[in-house]
Design an enzyme around this catalytic site. Structure first.
Site, PDB file in Angstrom:
ATOM      1  N   LYS A  28       0.834  -1.198   0.000  1.00  0.00           N
ATOM      2  CA  LYS A  28       0.000   0.000   0.000  1.00  0.00           C
ATOM      3  C   LYS A  28       0.869   1.248   0.000  1.00  0.00           C
ATOM      4  CE  LYS A  28      -2.329  -0.359   3.846  1.00  0.00           C
ATOM      5  NZ  LYS A  28      -3.146  -0.084   5.059  1.00  0.00           N
ATOM      6  N   LYS A  86      -7.532  -6.420  -1.170  1.00  0.00           N
ATOM      7  CA  LYS A  86      -8.339  -5.786  -0.122  1.00  0.00           C
ATOM      8  C   LYS A  86      -9.148  -4.648  -0.734  1.00  0.00           C
ATOM      9  CE  LYS A  86      -5.887  -4.744   3.501  1.00  0.00           C
ATOM     10  NZ  LYS A  86      -4.680  -4.253   4.217  1.00  0.00           N
TER      11      LYS A  86
END
Length: 395
Positions: A28, A86
């Protein structure tokens, strides 16, 4: 067992995470929000660099709840070769439609739906995730302003999330600016993984690089099981919060007394009819004799957290009406004795509103020595020996 997920931004951080034995690498960009996405080319390069040494998850970004947009982004991230994708689900009338739009992709990649504890998470989406073939669900925080998951959802509320996930066959994860003291509080709730970013960066903050020593400290708090020379290797001293026998715990270090005093909560309690249908103030005093891991404690790896006692009391009280003070005290004692480092616990429960003084019960429970060496903590706790009961008037 609960696994450790570490969020990284590049190859250098991924190598630190691998060297520190994390279980899942999460890709991320923390500068771009709670689920800030890395460029897809960077994700693809990181997948190649990790080369299958650990499972990899990647986030899709903080996207609006538009089914076509979310599906396109998930397809793009999945094509980069990650194991998990996700996807954030923010409050929206279209959230369920977004989940259903991803159903065909669930056969290609493991989908994890992310709900946000600071955005009124809709647990009603969990059955939708299961229906659509999602692999798991996760609780996180959307606003990274220093507040933590437990600031928005206390431990007494999280078991609903993990329990629903288990019943639906979903992997459960907890994240949200978690710090080292949060780990022993969350492990008893048995999530499938705990996710970290800021705590891995030392004192520098979540947008700076991760620090190897900070990663090792978090790793040491989460029981680790790995294969070594063809057999399982487990550090039993670190399994205390998950109900395993301490095994190699060294009693020669002696014990410490960990206590919670004058802890007052509104409780639905009492056998009389006039005590039903409302709460009354109850004071808890708990003292636990805990085996030391070391004579030179330095951080959360070396202590038994009093937060675990308070969280347990809150969770027990949240279950609803309790007839007897004795029963409430027994529940608290059993909870504390689930940690195999606890050799003895004293619990005092006082009802404060039935007269000019407190009335209640004090009990002491002790772990059976022969069973504490051989049995898992829950079994040993079940076999705890009653030592003393002191009562006030009728409970």
């Amino acid at each position: 067992m609960t696994k450790m997920l570490a969020s990284v931004t590049g190859t250098e951080e991924a190598e630190i995470a691998i060297a520190c034995n994390v279980d899942i690498i999460d890709l991320k960009d923390p500068k771009s929000g709670a689920l800030g996405a890395l460029p897809t080319a960077d994700v693809r390069a990181l997948v190649a660099a990790v080369a299958g040494r650990l499972p990899i998850s990647a986030v899709c970004g903080d996207l609006p709840m538009e089914p076509d947009l979310i599906r396109a982004k998930v397809e793009e991230v999945a094509a980069a070769g990650v194991d998990y994708v996700k996807v954030g689900f923010f409050p929206s009338g279209k959230a369920a439609d977004c989940a259903r739009a991803l159903s065909p992709l669930a056969r290609q990649v493991k989908l994890v739906g992310v709900l946000f504890a600071d955005k009124e998470p809709d647990f009603g989406l969990l059955p939708v995730f299961a229906e659509c073939g999602f692999h798991g669900a996760m609780l996180d925080t959307a606003v990274k302003n220093g507040s933590r998951l437990l600031d928005h959802m206390p431990p007494a509320g999280i078991p609903d999330f993990t329990k629903i996930c288990r019943e639906l066959g979903l992997m459960s994860g907890l994240s949200g600016s978690l710090e080292a003291p949060d780990v022993p509080r969350l492990l008893p709730l048995k999530p499938d993984f705990l996710g970290f970013r800021g705590a891995l960066c030392g004192e520098t903050g979540r947008t700076d690089g991760i620090d190897a020593e900070a990663v090792r400290q978090i790793r040491a708090l989460i029981p680790e099981e790995r294969q070594a020379e063809g057999r399982s290797s487990v550090d039993y001293r670190l399994l205390a919060a998950r109900g395993y026998s301490p095994g190699a715990a060294d009693a020669t270090h002696g014990t410490d007394k960990i206590f919670v005093r004058d802890f007052v909560l509104p409780v639905e309690i009492g056998a009389y009819s006039f005590e039903h249908g409302h709460t009354q103030k109850v004071r808890f005093d708990v003292t636990a004799d805990v085996l030391r891991v070391t004579n030179t404690p330095e951080d959360m790896r070396h202590v038994f957290s009093y937060d675990v006692i308070m969280d347990g009391i809150r969770t027990i009280v949240a279950h609803g009406h309790v007839q007897l003070s004795e029963a409430l005290a027994e529940h608290v004692a059993a909870h504390v004795l689930e940690d195999p480092r606890v050799m003895r616990v004293t619990v005092r429960v006082e009802k404060l509103e039935l007269g000019p003084g407190g009335v209640g019960v004090e009990i002491e429970r002790r772990r059976a020595k022969e069973q504490s060496r051989a049995l898992p903590a829950k079994a040993a706790g079940d076999a705890a020996i009653p030592v003393r009961v002191q009562k006030g008037q009728a409970s």
